[in-house]
Design a protein around this motif. Structure first.
Motif, PDB file in Angstrom:
ATOM      1  N   VAL A 166      47.620  90.382  -6.722  1.00 25.24           N
ATOM      2  CA  VAL A 166      47.168  89.246  -5.918  1.00 25.24           C
ATOM      3  C   VAL A 166      45.647  89.133  -5.977  1.00 25.24           C
ATOM      4  CG1 VAL A 166      46.967  88.371  -3.562  1.00 25.24           C
ATOM      5  CG2 VAL A 166      49.159  89.208  -4.390  1.00 25.24           C
ATOM      6  N   GLU A 167      44.988  90.287  -5.960  1.00 25.09           N
ATOM      7  CA  GLU A 167      43.535  90.275  -5.987  1.00 25.09           C
ATOM      8  C   GLU A 167      42.996  89.701  -7.293  1.00 25.09           C
ATOM      9  OE1 GLU A 167      42.092  94.046  -4.309  1.00 25.09           O
ATOM     10  OE2 GLU A 167      40.256  93.611  -5.448  1.00 25.09           O
ATOM     11  N   VAL A 168      43.586  90.122  -8.393  1.00 24.11           N
ATOM     12  CA  VAL A 168      43.065  89.642  -9.682  1.00 24.11           C
ATOM     13  C   VAL A 168      43.377  88.159  -9.859  1.00 24.11           C
ATOM     14  CG1 VAL A 168      44.996  90.085 -11.271  1.00 24.11           C
ATOM     15  CG2 VAL A 168      42.651  90.299 -12.079  1.00 24.11           C
ATOM     16  N   MET A 169      44.483  87.697  -9.294  1.00 18.26           N
ATOM     17  CA  MET A 169      44.809  86.284  -9.439  1.00 18.26           C
ATOM     18  C   MET A 169      43.776  85.396  -8.757  1.00 18.26           C
ATOM     19  SD  MET A 169      47.154  86.043 -11.500  1.00 18.26           S
ATOM     20  CE  MET A 169      47.334  84.276 -11.449  1.00 18.26           C
ATOM     21  N   VAL A 205      41.252  85.022 -11.327  1.00 19.42           N
ATOM     22  CA  VAL A 205      41.761  84.151 -12.387  1.00 19.42           C
ATOM     23  C   VAL A 205      41.637  82.685 -11.951  1.00 19.42           C
ATOM     24  CG1 VAL A 205      43.852  83.448 -13.628  1.00 19.42           C
ATOM     25  CG2 VAL A 205      43.318  85.860 -13.371  1.00 19.42           C
ATOM     26  N   ARG A 206      41.925  82.452 -10.687  1.00 20.90           N
ATOM     27  CA  ARG A 206      41.847  81.078 -10.181  1.00 20.90           C
ATOM     28  C   ARG A 206      40.449  80.496 -10.317  1.00 20.90           C
ATOM     29  NH1 ARG A 206      44.087  79.662  -4.407  1.00 20.90           N
ATOM     30  NH2 ARG A 206      42.656  77.982  -4.845  1.00 20.90           N
ATOM     31  N   GLN A 207      39.453  81.333 -10.076  1.00 29.75           N
ATOM     32  CA  GLN A 207      38.079  80.842 -10.182  1.00 29.75           C
ATOM     33  C   GLN A 207      37.677  80.633 -11.632  1.00 29.75           C
ATOM     34  OE1 GLN A 207      35.311  83.212  -7.979  1.00 29.75           O
ATOM     35  NE2 GLN A 207      36.500  83.019  -6.095  1.00 29.75           N
ATOM     36  N   ARG A 208      38.176  81.523 -12.479  1.00 30.21           N
ATOM     37  CA  ARG A 208      37.758  81.470 -13.869  1.00 30.21           C
ATOM     38  C   ARG A 208      38.521  80.387 -14.655  1.00 30.21           C
ATOM     39  NH1 ARG A 208      36.974  80.553 -17.790  1.00 30.21           N
ATOM     40  NH2 ARG A 208      36.250  81.549 -19.692  1.00 30.21           N
ATOM     41  N   TYR A 209      39.750  80.128 -14.261  1.00 27.81           N
ATOM     42  CA  TYR A 209      40.562  79.133 -14.978  1.00 27.81           C
ATOM     43  C   TYR A 209      40.935  78.011 -14.030  1.00 27.81           C
ATOM     44  CZ  TYR A 209      41.015  83.094 -18.084  1.00 27.81           C
ATOM     45  OH  TYR A 209      40.746  84.139 -18.900  1.00 27.81           O
ATOM     46  N   PRO A 210      40.045  77.045 -13.916  1.00 27.00           N
ATOM     47  CA  PRO A 210      40.230  76.006 -12.901  1.00 27.00           C
ATOM     48  C   PRO A 210      41.546  75.246 -13.071  1.00 27.00           C
ATOM     49  CG  PRO A 210      38.217  75.636 -14.197  1.00 27.00           C
ATOM     50  CD  PRO A 210      38.850  76.868 -14.729  1.00 27.00           C
ATOM     51  N   GLN A 211      42.105  75.253 -14.250  1.00 25.02           N
ATOM     52  CA  GLN A 211      43.326  74.469 -14.466  1.00 25.02           C
ATOM     53  C   GLN A 211      44.476  74.930 -13.579  1.00 25.02           C
ATOM     54  OE1 GLN A 211      41.913  76.521 -16.768  1.00 25.02           O
ATOM     55  NE2 GLN A 211      43.333  77.156 -18.341  1.00 25.02           N
ATOM     56  N   ILE A 212      44.411  76.175 -13.126  1.00 28.82           N
ATOM     57  CA  ILE A 212      45.477  76.684 -12.275  1.00 28.82           C
ATOM     58  C   ILE A 212      45.593  75.869 -10.991  1.00 28.82           C
ATOM     59  CG2 ILE A 212      46.038  78.586 -10.719  1.00 28.82           C
ATOM     60  CD1 ILE A 212      45.703  80.454 -12.829  1.00 28.82           C
ATOM     61  N   ASP A 213      44.449  75.456 -10.465  1.00 30.41           N
ATOM     62  CA  ASP A 213      44.488  74.687  -9.228  1.00 30.41           C
ATOM     63  C   ASP A 213      45.194  73.360  -9.423  1.00 30.41           C
ATOM     64  OD1 ASP A 213      43.463  76.454  -7.488  1.00 30.41           O
ATOM     65  OD2 ASP A 213      41.390  75.841  -7.769  1.00 30.41           O
ATOM     66  N   ASP A 224      43.273  86.330 -22.544  1.00 26.27           N
ATOM     67  CA  ASP A 224      42.424  87.311 -21.873  1.00 26.27           C
ATOM     68  C   ASP A 224      43.239  88.354 -21.126  1.00 26.27           C
ATOM     69  OD1 ASP A 224      40.237  85.972 -22.740  1.00 26.27           O
ATOM     70  OD2 ASP A 224      39.927  84.849 -20.884  1.00 26.27           O
ATOM     71  N   VAL A 225      44.509  88.481 -21.512  1.00 26.29           N
ATOM     72  CA  VAL A 225      45.406  89.241 -20.650  1.00 26.29           C
ATOM     73  C   VAL A 225      45.031  90.727 -20.540  1.00 26.29           C
ATOM     74  CG1 VAL A 225      47.254  89.819 -22.275  1.00 26.29           C
ATOM     75  CG2 VAL A 225      47.805  89.286 -19.898  1.00 26.29           C
ATOM     76  N   SER A 226      44.573  91.331 -21.635  1.00 25.95           N
ATOM     77  CA  SER A 226      44.263  92.761 -21.517  1.00 25.95           C
ATOM     78  C   SER A 226      42.994  92.987 -20.701  1.00 25.95           C
ATOM     79  CB  SER A 226      44.136  93.440 -22.882  1.00 25.95           C
ATOM     80  OG  SER A 226      43.904  92.537 -23.886  1.00 25.95           O
ATOM     81  N   TYR A 227      42.035  92.056 -20.865  1.00 26.40           N
ATOM     82  CA  TYR A 227      40.827  92.146 -20.047  1.00 26.40           C
ATOM     83  C   TYR A 227      41.167  92.047 -18.565  1.00 26.40           C
ATOM     84  CZ  TYR A 227      36.621  90.467 -17.695  1.00 26.40           C
ATOM     85  OH  TYR A 227      35.596  90.297 -16.810  1.00 26.40           O
ATOM     86  N   LEU A 228      42.008  91.044 -18.244  1.00 25.51           N
ATOM     87  CA  LEU A 228      42.375  90.829 -16.848  1.00 25.51           C
ATOM     88  C   LEU A 228      43.149  92.011 -16.284  1.00 25.51           C
ATOM     89  CD1 LEU A 228      43.385  87.071 -17.068  1.00 25.51           C
ATOM     90  CD2 LEU A 228      41.417  88.020 -15.852  1.00 25.51           C
TER      91      LEU A 228
END
Ligand code: FAD
Ligand code: MG
Ligand code: MG
Ligand code: MG
Ligand code: MG
Length: 555
Positions: free
Chosen positions: A377-380, A383-391, A355-359
């Motif tokens: 920082v804002e977009v991350m 990303v954190r909310q959308r891709y729970p695996q990051i947590d 999803d990199v270009s969308y992001l």
């Protein structure tokens, strides 16, 4: 098959293609839950059962509090204290939930039917099997123990998965001590009988070894003082360290504690096969072959696939996998209307880089073709909310946060400037992708998934019936599958009981505690996590009894 299909139609499901979308059905949807373990139980407890017609199928009519299974092997806790009858759990749900004690032997994905078998001894001849139809199927059948095809394991090893496994182990330890006390045996015979082998240095194997050690040294050797010099406990592990999914400090501490107490920790060993009374393994570093006699052996390595799940995976084009693949909403891939939770399933995480270009566009508010650090920082955060695996990644790696890592990555590739273009952005994102881990096969994950899925079901039904957006913990956004937040795992830390009234506890964020007070924390957490006041009372009573009178090691 010519099986009688029960639980069938009060409305014609074939006109109502199920899925998670709104289908304005006339009657209630039929939900079948396979399994009454951590996943299934948690789903049932949280489901608003008035909204559905629910059938639960499981070959055992009780729930087992698995974290206390190792304590059952040593008599620290009684078996009946950690099981809760499923009929007791669903009693409050009235007629909306029915339980059938049977094993699901086939899921027919095309017909939306499950075929079940009465596994009791009293079943009438010719009526062993029956079929149930579903609109939604929740697969929560858990996993088997993985033997990796090693010879002799199924024949000679104990597993530690079910209550009856724990009871058999307990009895077997008793047998070894009584046999070894018989007058006609020589030292070699005694040493063989009292050689206890545990294969697998994960949390279950380690906890069992610790329980076994305490049982023998605190209690049994008081009763069999003449056997003191003949006992040997060996822990065989294929990796370089035991507890290698834990923080290094815990892993080291456990190894040192075990070694000090005389538990033989053999790391870096490959098991070649198990025979009646001896195990063969190879020490990987030196190539040395070892033949170790045993009186009792417990096998506890990794998880394997149940046959009914393998067959199901073949039907839906997932044949090369060990567990069912689901999306982030726990829907089984390639199979509408089915959901997988717990040990039998895992979430196939989409790589963020796709999803990199969308992001990037999302972040680049000024449309300049590059991001400032603030924009990044804002977009991350999104990303954190959308891709729970990051947590999970953050927790597992004990990092200050992904943001820190990414900022570093960017600085490396882009020294001097505070802007990043899409290539830098992609680089940073792929670094996160490459570190991504799947969720562990634990009760913690299974229970959270069951709860999450039940909330989704509650919302789905409420929308269909009342056409309103319901209140509650589930945030609803937009339409279709994006109405629901994807499943997000909250890692609450993990315990490792190490015996001698000591335990280790690891919390997300680089926090570790080891020792006696941690054991007390363990007691209180595990008492509070009991599914009913009945089992809670029994477990606390067992612990109290143990403190005053020692373990109940009788058969
Ligand atoms: P399970 O809880 O295994 O439940 C599966 C259910 O499906 C069972 O009711 C079973 O009877 C039923 N079933 C099986 N086959 C069929 C079929 N064909 N049809 C219908 N039903 C079927 N996790 C932690 O987080 N912390 C711990 O401390 C911990 N300690 C553990 C200690 C031991 C000894 C073990 C074995 C596990 C431990 N775990 C722990 C892991 C945890 O128990 C599992 O991750 C968890 O049970 C998974 O839940 P589940 O619902 O997927 O499967
Ligand atoms: Mg279950
Ligand atoms: Mg269970
Ligand atoms: Mg399981
Ligand atoms: Mg899983």
């Amino acid at each position: 098959t010519g099986l009688l299909v029960v639980f069938a139609d009060d409305h014609n499901t074939s006109h109502n293609p199920p899925g998670i979308s709104n289908t304005a059905g006339t009657g209630k949807k039929k939900v079948i839950v396979l399994g009454t373990g951590w996943g299934g139980m948690s789903f049932l407890k949280n489901l608003d059962s008035t909204l559905y017609d629910v059938r639960v199928v499981s070959p055992r009519n009780y729930f087992v509090f698995t974290p206390l299974l190792p304590s059952v092997t040593s008599g620290s806790v009684e078996a009946r204290s950690i099981v809760e009858p499923i009929r007791r759990i669903i009693r409050s749900k009235g007629k909306h939930v029915q339980f059938h004690e049977a094993e699901c032997i086939k899921i027919d994905a095309a017909k939306k039917v499950v075929i079940c078998k009465d596994v009791s001894k009293v079943r009438p001849k010719g009526k062993e099997e029956f079929a149930l139809q579903y609109d939604y199927l929740v697969v929560a059948v858990g996993a088997t123990t993985n033997t990796f095809g090693t010879k002799g394991v199924r024949e000679y090893c104990h597993f530690l998965k079910e209550v009856y496994d724990a009871e058999k182990i307990k009895e077997s330890i008793q047998n070894c001590f009584e046999s070894a006390s018989l007058p006609h045996l020589n030292k070699e015979d005694r040493q063989k009988l009292l050689s206890f082998v545990v294969v697998g240095g994960g949390p279950t194997g380690v906890e069992f070894a610790a329980e076994l050690h305490d049982l023998i040294y605190d209690d049994l050797l008081n009763l069999y003082p003449h056997l003191h010099n003949d006992v040997k406990i060996t822990l065989v592990q294929s990796g370089d360290h035991i507890l290698n999914t834990y923080d290094e400090r815990i892993s080291k501490y456990a190894e040192q504690k075990f070694t000090r107490e005389g538990i033989h920790v053999k790391t870096g060993c490959r098991v070649l096969g198990v025979q009646d009374g001896a195990i063969d393994f190879k020490i990987k570093s030196s190539g040395q072959l070892v033949n170790l006699p045993y009186g009792m052996i417990v096998w506890s390595t990794g998880i394997g696939t149940r046959p009914v799940v393998s067959d199901f995976m073949n039907q839906i084009g997932q044949s090369d996998r060990r567990v069912l693949a689901t999306d982030e909403w726990l829907r089984i891939k390639n199979c509408h209307g089915t959901f997988g939770i717990g040990d039998c399933a895992s979430i196939e995480q989409r790589r963020i880089v796709e999803d990199v270009s969308y992001l990037f566009k999302l972040a680049d508010k000024s449309n300049s073709g590059s991001l400032t650090i603030e924009e990044f920082v804002e977009v991350m955060e999104q990303v954190r909310q959308r891709y729970p695996q990051i947590d999970i990644y953050m927790e597992r790696q004990h990092m200050r946060g992904v943001l820190g890592l990414l900022a570093d990555a960017v600085k490396d590739g882009n020294r001097g400037s505070m802007q990043l273009d899409i290539e830098n952005f992609k680089q940073a994102i792929s670094k996160v992708d490459s570190q991504m881990k799947s969720m562990p096969a634990t009760a913690q994950v299974a229970a959270q998934q069951g709860e999450y899925l039940a909330h989704c079901f509650n919302h789905m039904a409420a929308e269909v019936h009342d056409n309103i957006a319901p209140e509650g913990p589930m945030r609803i956004r937009g339409k279709g599958r994006h109405r629901f937040q994807p499943f997000q795992y909250r890692h609450l830390g993990q315990f490792a009981p190490l015996g001698g009234e000591k335990a280790a506890y690891e919390l997300p964020g680089d926090w570790v505690s080891i020792g006696r007070s941690t054991q007390w924390l363990w007691y209180s957490v595990y008492a509070s996590k009991q599914v009913s006041w009945r089992t809670r009372t029994l477990v606390v009573f067992d612990w109290t009894k143990k403190m005053f009178f020692g373990r109940d090691s009788s058969r």
